[in-house]
Design a protein around this motif. Structure first.
Motif, PDB file in Angstrom:
ATOM      1  N   CYS A 236       0.844  -1.194   0.000  1.00 41.28           N
ATOM      2  CA  CYS A 236       0.000   0.000   0.000  1.00 41.28           C
ATOM      3  C   CYS A 236       0.879   1.243   0.000  1.00 41.28           C
ATOM      4  CB  CYS A 236      -0.903  -0.006   1.228  1.00 41.28           C
ATOM      5  SG  CYS A 236      -2.108   1.340   1.191  1.00 41.28           S
TER       6      CYS A 236
ATOM      7  N   TYR B 247      -0.161   3.950   1.484  1.00 38.86           N
ATOM      8  CA  TYR B 247      -0.448   4.593   2.764  1.00 38.86           C
ATOM      9  C   TYR B 247      -0.013   3.657   3.903  1.00 38.86           C
ATOM     10  CZ  TYR B 247      -3.572   8.048   0.491  1.00 38.86           C
ATOM     11  OH  TYR B 247      -4.111   9.052  -0.270  1.00 38.86           O
ATOM     12  N   ARG B 248      -0.092   4.189   5.100  1.00 35.20           N
ATOM     13  CA  ARG B 248       0.216   3.392   6.307  1.00 35.20           C
ATOM     14  C   ARG B 248      -0.826   3.716   7.366  1.00 35.20           C
ATOM     15  NH1 ARG B 248       3.007   1.515   3.145  1.00 35.20           N
ATOM     16  NH2 ARG B 248       5.256   1.367   2.977  1.00 35.20           N
ATOM     17  N   CYS B 249      -2.098   3.558   7.053  1.00 35.28           N
ATOM     18  CA  CYS B 249      -3.145   3.978   7.994  1.00 35.28           C
ATOM     19  C   CYS B 249      -2.884   3.373   9.371  1.00 35.28           C
ATOM     20  CB  CYS B 249      -4.511   3.572   7.491  1.00 35.28           C
ATOM     21  SG  CYS B 249      -4.903   4.354   5.913  1.00 35.28           S
TER      22      CYS B 249
ATOM     23  N   TYR C 158      -4.573   2.447  11.823  1.00 36.62           N
ATOM     24  CA  TYR C 158      -5.380   1.345  12.367  1.00 36.62           C
ATOM     25  C   TYR C 158      -5.220   0.061  11.557  1.00 36.62           C
ATOM     26  CZ  TYR C 158      -8.424   3.118   8.681  1.00 36.62           C
ATOM     27  OH  TYR C 158      -8.905   3.554   7.479  1.00 36.62           O
ATOM     28  N   CYS C 159      -4.481   0.139  10.452  1.00 41.07           N
ATOM     29  CA  CYS C 159      -4.408  -0.996   9.532  1.00 41.07           C
ATOM     30  C   CYS C 159      -3.001  -1.578   9.431  1.00 41.07           C
ATOM     31  CB  CYS C 159      -4.903  -0.540   8.161  1.00 41.07           C
ATOM     32  SG  CYS C 159      -4.867  -1.777   6.865  1.00 41.07           S
ATOM     33  N   MET C 160      -1.993  -0.705   9.496  1.00 40.92           N
ATOM     34  CA  MET C 160      -0.608  -1.133   9.242  1.00 40.92           C
ATOM     35  C   MET C 160       0.341  -0.569  10.275  1.00 40.92           C
ATOM     36  SD  MET C 160       0.600  -0.674   5.379  1.00 40.92           S
ATOM     37  CE  MET C 160      -0.207  -1.563   4.081  1.00 40.92           C
TER      38      MET C 160
ATOM     39  N   GLU D 169      -3.438  -1.757  -1.252  1.00 41.34           N
ATOM     40  CA  GLU D 169      -4.079  -0.823  -2.176  1.00 41.34           C
ATOM     41  C   GLU D 169      -4.110  -1.458  -3.574  1.00 41.34           C
ATOM     42  OE1 GLU D 169      -5.961   1.774  -2.183  1.00 41.34           O
ATOM     43  OE2 GLU D 169      -5.890   1.674  -4.355  1.00 41.34           O
TER      44      GLU D 169
ATOM     45  N   ASN E  82      -8.152   3.398  -1.634  1.00 39.00           N
ATOM     46  CA  ASN E  82      -8.001   4.630  -0.857  1.00 39.00           C
ATOM     47  C   ASN E  82      -8.157   5.863  -1.746  1.00 39.00           C
ATOM     48  OD1 ASN E  82      -5.486   5.094  -2.135  1.00 39.00           O
ATOM     49  ND2 ASN E  82      -4.353   4.062  -0.504  1.00 39.00           N
TER      50      ASN E  82
ATOM     51  N   PHE F 199      -4.786  -5.123   6.131  1.00 42.13           N
ATOM     52  CA  PHE F 199      -4.168  -4.964   4.802  1.00 42.13           C
ATOM     53  C   PHE F 199      -3.812  -6.306   4.187  1.00 42.13           C
ATOM     54  CE2 PHE F 199      -0.410  -5.104   7.505  1.00 42.13           C
ATOM     55  CZ  PHE F 199       0.453  -5.918   6.772  1.00 42.13           C
TER      56      PHE F 199
HETATM   57 FE1  SF4 Z   1      -3.561   0.986   2.931  1.00 46.24          FE
HETATM   58 FE2  SF4 Z   1      -6.190   0.725   2.893  1.00 46.24          FE
HETATM   59 FE3  SF4 Z   1      -4.771  -0.221   4.986  1.00 46.24          FE
HETATM   60 FE4  SF4 Z   1      -4.981   2.402   4.624  1.00 46.24          FE
HETATM   61  S1  SF4 Z   1      -6.665   0.990   5.067  1.00 46.24           S
HETATM   62  S2  SF4 Z   1      -3.066   1.270   5.069  1.00 46.24           S
HETATM   63  S3  SF4 Z   1      -5.042   2.611   2.461  1.00 46.24           S
HETATM   64  S4  SF4 Z   1      -4.699  -0.967   2.925  1.00 46.24           S
END
Ligand code: SF4
Ligand code: SAM
Length: 315
Positions: free
Chosen positions: A20, A22-24, A26-28, A68, A96, A311
């Motif tokens: 991805c 991004y590095r959101c 809450y996700c990564m 992503e 995203n 992710f």
């Molecule tokens: Fe990437 Fe989507 Fe996870 Fe955000 S929510 S880090 S955009 S995979």
């Protein structure tokens, strides 16, 4: 396909990459995705093969996700190949939105029917903080490009986080005033990196109805309860995995980017699909769908049983 509880399973979420841009939070983890070798991830050929076998088993809708999905090389070819499958009724993507500015028209031409765009804040500083590297402008430009390319009924996914973006609920509802958008507030699920977040982050989607009491129910759409603000064109959806169990109407299976079928998002059960073809692949898919657990234990345990981050699964 049916599972052993009589549910019809006709929806596949196919993860095309675990990478991805991004590095959101809450996700990564902040340092991103643990490096895998290229060969660990399904090739476009394998992804198309799994999609095709799933459709032969009765899947009618495929959603591409990730990581992503738009950073995946070959994504347009994959879309074209899936769209050409006899029996597939809908091909959608969750993104995203950052690359839609350049890719929306090509995705439309490749047969993608609808988009879900994830957007957790409308404030540039906050956007940078949540995604750790994204720019709000890119996501907004992406939404515009999607509209210009002819995408309609786009869904905007907002993960609700107490103390982070719950002061923006009314602003998000405001987006539905003139646009044919569905803004869907999703309860943050305690899994992977965010399982350790403080309790107050895990807000009930009921907070949306408290913040905008004029919302009135207008039915449902899959797992979302739909509402509309008076006079607004678009709708507001609530998706409440934490406070309302919707497992009884679950219709989906997931395949991770490394080729493992997950019958349930919140279970650790995974069925390896790599190396299977033809009838063997179809049998594995049917068998996994049949064996879906009846329900998850997220509500009673207040944490997911899966040890994967989102992710890696695709949401
Ligand atoms: Fe990437 Fe989507 Fe996870 Fe955000 S929510 S880090 S955009 S995979
Ligand atoms: N990168 C794409 C995106 O962000 O839309 C697709 C993959 S992302 C994993 C899919 C969805 O999962 C996004 O809407 C994201 O906000 C959501 N998500 C990630 N972690 C979550 C969590 N712990 N609880 C609820 N939703 C989560």
């Amino acid at each position: 396909m049916n599972d052993k509880f009589g549910r019809t399973i006709d929806y596949l979420r196919l993860s095309v990459t675990d990478l991805c841009n991004y590095r959101c939070a809450y996700c990564m983890a902040a340092d991103g995705v643990p490096k895998r070798s290229h060969g660990d991830i399904l090739s476009i050929e394998e992804l198309a093969g799994i999609g095709s076998a799933a459709v032969r088993c009765g899947v009618r809708k495929i959603r591409l996700t990730g990581g992503e999905p738009l950073v995946r090389r070959g994504i347009l070819t994959l879309c074209e190949r899936l769209r050409a499958l006899d029996g597939l009724e809908e091909l959608t993507i969750t993104t995203n939105g950052s690359l839609l500015g350049t890719m929306a028209a090509d995705l439309k031409a490749a047969g993608v029917g609808r988009l879900n765009v994830s957007l957790d804040t409308l404030r540039p500083e906050r956007f940078r903080a949540i995604t750790r590297r994204g720019e709000l402008r890119d996501a907004l430009d992406g939404l515009e490009a999607a509209k210009a390319a002819g995408f309609t009924r786009t869904k905007l996914n907002v993960v609700l986080m107490g103390g982070v973006n719950d002061d923006e609920i009314a602003d998000f509802v405001g987006l539905t005033r003139a646009e044919d958008l569905s803004v869907r507030f999703i309860e943050l699920m305690p899994m992977g990196v965010c399982a350790a977040f403080p309790r107050e982050r895990f807000l009930s989607a009921g907070a949306v109805l408290a913040a905008v009491p004029e919302l009135t129910p207008v039915g449902g759409d899959g797992v979302a309860e739909l509402y509309r603000a008076p006079g607004h064109r678009g709708t507001v959806g609530l998706i409440r995995p934490l406070t309302r169990c919707f497992c009884a109407s679950c219709d989906r299976i997931r395949v991770t980017a490394d080729g493992r079928l997950k019958p349930c998002l919140h279970s650790n059960a995974e069925i390896p699909l790599r190396g299977l073809h033809g009838a063997a692949l179809e049998d594995a898919i049917r068998g996994a769908a049949y064996a879906k657990p009846e329900r998850h234990r997220l509500i009673q345990n207040q944490h997911s049983d899966t040890t994967r981050n989102m992710f890696e699964i695709g949401g």
